[in-house]
Design a protein around this motif. Structure first.
Motif, mmCIF file in Angstrom:
data_model
loop_
_atom_site.group_PDB
_atom_site.id
_atom_site.type_symbol
_atom_site.label_atom_id
_atom_site.label_comp_id
_atom_site.label_asym_id
_atom_site.label_seq_id
_atom_site.Cartn_x
_atom_site.Cartn_y
_atom_site.Cartn_z
ATOM 1 N N PHE A 1 0.827 -1.208 0.000
ATOM 2 C CA PHE A 1 0.000 0.000 0.000
ATOM 3 C C PHE A 1 0.865 1.263 0.000
ATOM 4 C CE2 PHE A 1 -2.170 -3.332 2.493
ATOM 5 C CZ PHE A 1 -3.238 -3.588 1.638
ATOM 6 N N VAL B 1 -0.994 4.492 -1.152
ATOM 7 C CA VAL B 1 -1.965 4.962 -0.159
ATOM 8 C C VAL B 1 -1.254 5.587 1.032
ATOM 9 C CG1 VAL B 1 -3.837 4.271 1.380
ATOM 10 C CG2 VAL B 1 -3.621 3.219 -0.877
ATOM 11 N N LYS C 1 -1.402 9.449 2.549
ATOM 12 C CA LYS C 1 -1.720 9.753 3.936
ATOM 13 C C LYS C 1 -0.622 10.582 4.588
ATOM 14 C CE LYS C 1 -5.625 7.440 4.228
ATOM 15 N NZ LYS C 1 -6.926 8.120 4.504
#
Length: 276
Positions: A264, A267, A271
């Protein structure tokens, strides 16, 4: 303590330091000779193992144990308890080193210094009396350290301290001992190594799941996943003086963090952008 006792204790301390230096020189000479006697194939294996050891030392402060350290069953034979041990170790080990080596010259110099100290102490019987003289009402402390092998997870060890002392007035020896439990944390390299391997595995998991046909490796993304796993494992590594929302304690924790970073990565980076 009077001046005479202070001078005698100073000579005894110097004697102990010289003996320790001689023992280290013998061990170093043994290690050198052991490496020189290796076959070409053994030297290649040794260099690979030493490379791994150097990699492990990158993540910690201090030098690791040499790979050519003396075996456990030969430790006592390398110790010096009397003058005969000095001459025997010099004959069997030191003299086998190169004649022009600094180690061989240093051993000879240290040996001469020890001989002079023994004469100043009036020790002509060739036996080295170990220990420290303590005046009534005084205390003495001995520093020590433990060297553990490379650990990927924490382990508990039981150690035993043994102390023997002699009362000069009564001329009898008293021995006492007590046990201590040690909780040794994983080696500093275990968490980042887990992050690196986890980042690699996470990338291949993601690449396999999103690939419709054949698996193609994007080397730049693979390198980024590995570095991302390394950075995250270092950021989340457990430290005794800090509190974190997420902490990683050992190789397995670093591997999981690295694998998540590899799977990930896009992602997590998004973030992090919002967080920063």
């Amino acid at each position: 303590m009077d001046l005479e006792n202070i001078e005698i204790n100073g000579l005894k301390d110097k004697k102990r330091r010289l003996i320790n230096e001689l023992e280290k020189q013998v061990q170093t000479s043994y290690s050198r000779q052991k490496i020189e006697k290796l076959t070409p194939s053994e030297k290649i294996i040794f260099l690979l193992a030493e490379g791994l050891d150097i990699y492990a030392s990158i993540f910690k402060i201090g030098k690791s144990l040499p790979l050519t350290s003396i075996p456990v069953w030969a430790i006592e034979s390398m110790k010096i308890d009397n003058w005969a041990d000095v001459e025997r170790l010099e004959k069997e080990i030191i003299l086998n080193d190169k004649e022009e080596s600094f180690l061989r010259k240093s051993f000879s110099i240290t040996k001469d210094k020890l001989s002079q100290v023994l004469k100043d102490l009036g020790n002509d019987n060739g036996k080295f009396k170990n220990g420290v003289d303590i005046e009534p009402g005084n205390t003495v402390s001995f520093p020590f350290k433990f060297k553990a092998p490379h650990l990927f997870k924490a382990k508990n060890y039981n150690i035993q301290f043994k102390s023997t002392y002699e009362k000069s007035a009564e001329e009898n020896k008293v021995s006492t001992s007590f046990d201590k439990k040690l909780h040794i944390l994983p080696s500093p390299f275990s968490i980042p190594t887990g992050g690196i391997i986890g980042g690699t595995v996470g990338y291949f998991i993601k690449a396999t799941l999103i690939s419709d046909n054949s698996l193609t490796i994007n080397w730049s993304l693979l390198a980024g996943s590995i570095l991302f796993g390394l950075v995250l494992s270092l950021l989340t590594a457990r430290k005794p003086d800090s509190n974190k929302a997420i902490t990683v304690e050992d190789f397995i924790g670093g591997f999981i963090i690295g694998a998540l970073a590899g799977m990930f990565s896009d992602v997590l980076i998004t973030k992090l952008k919002l967080l920063l």
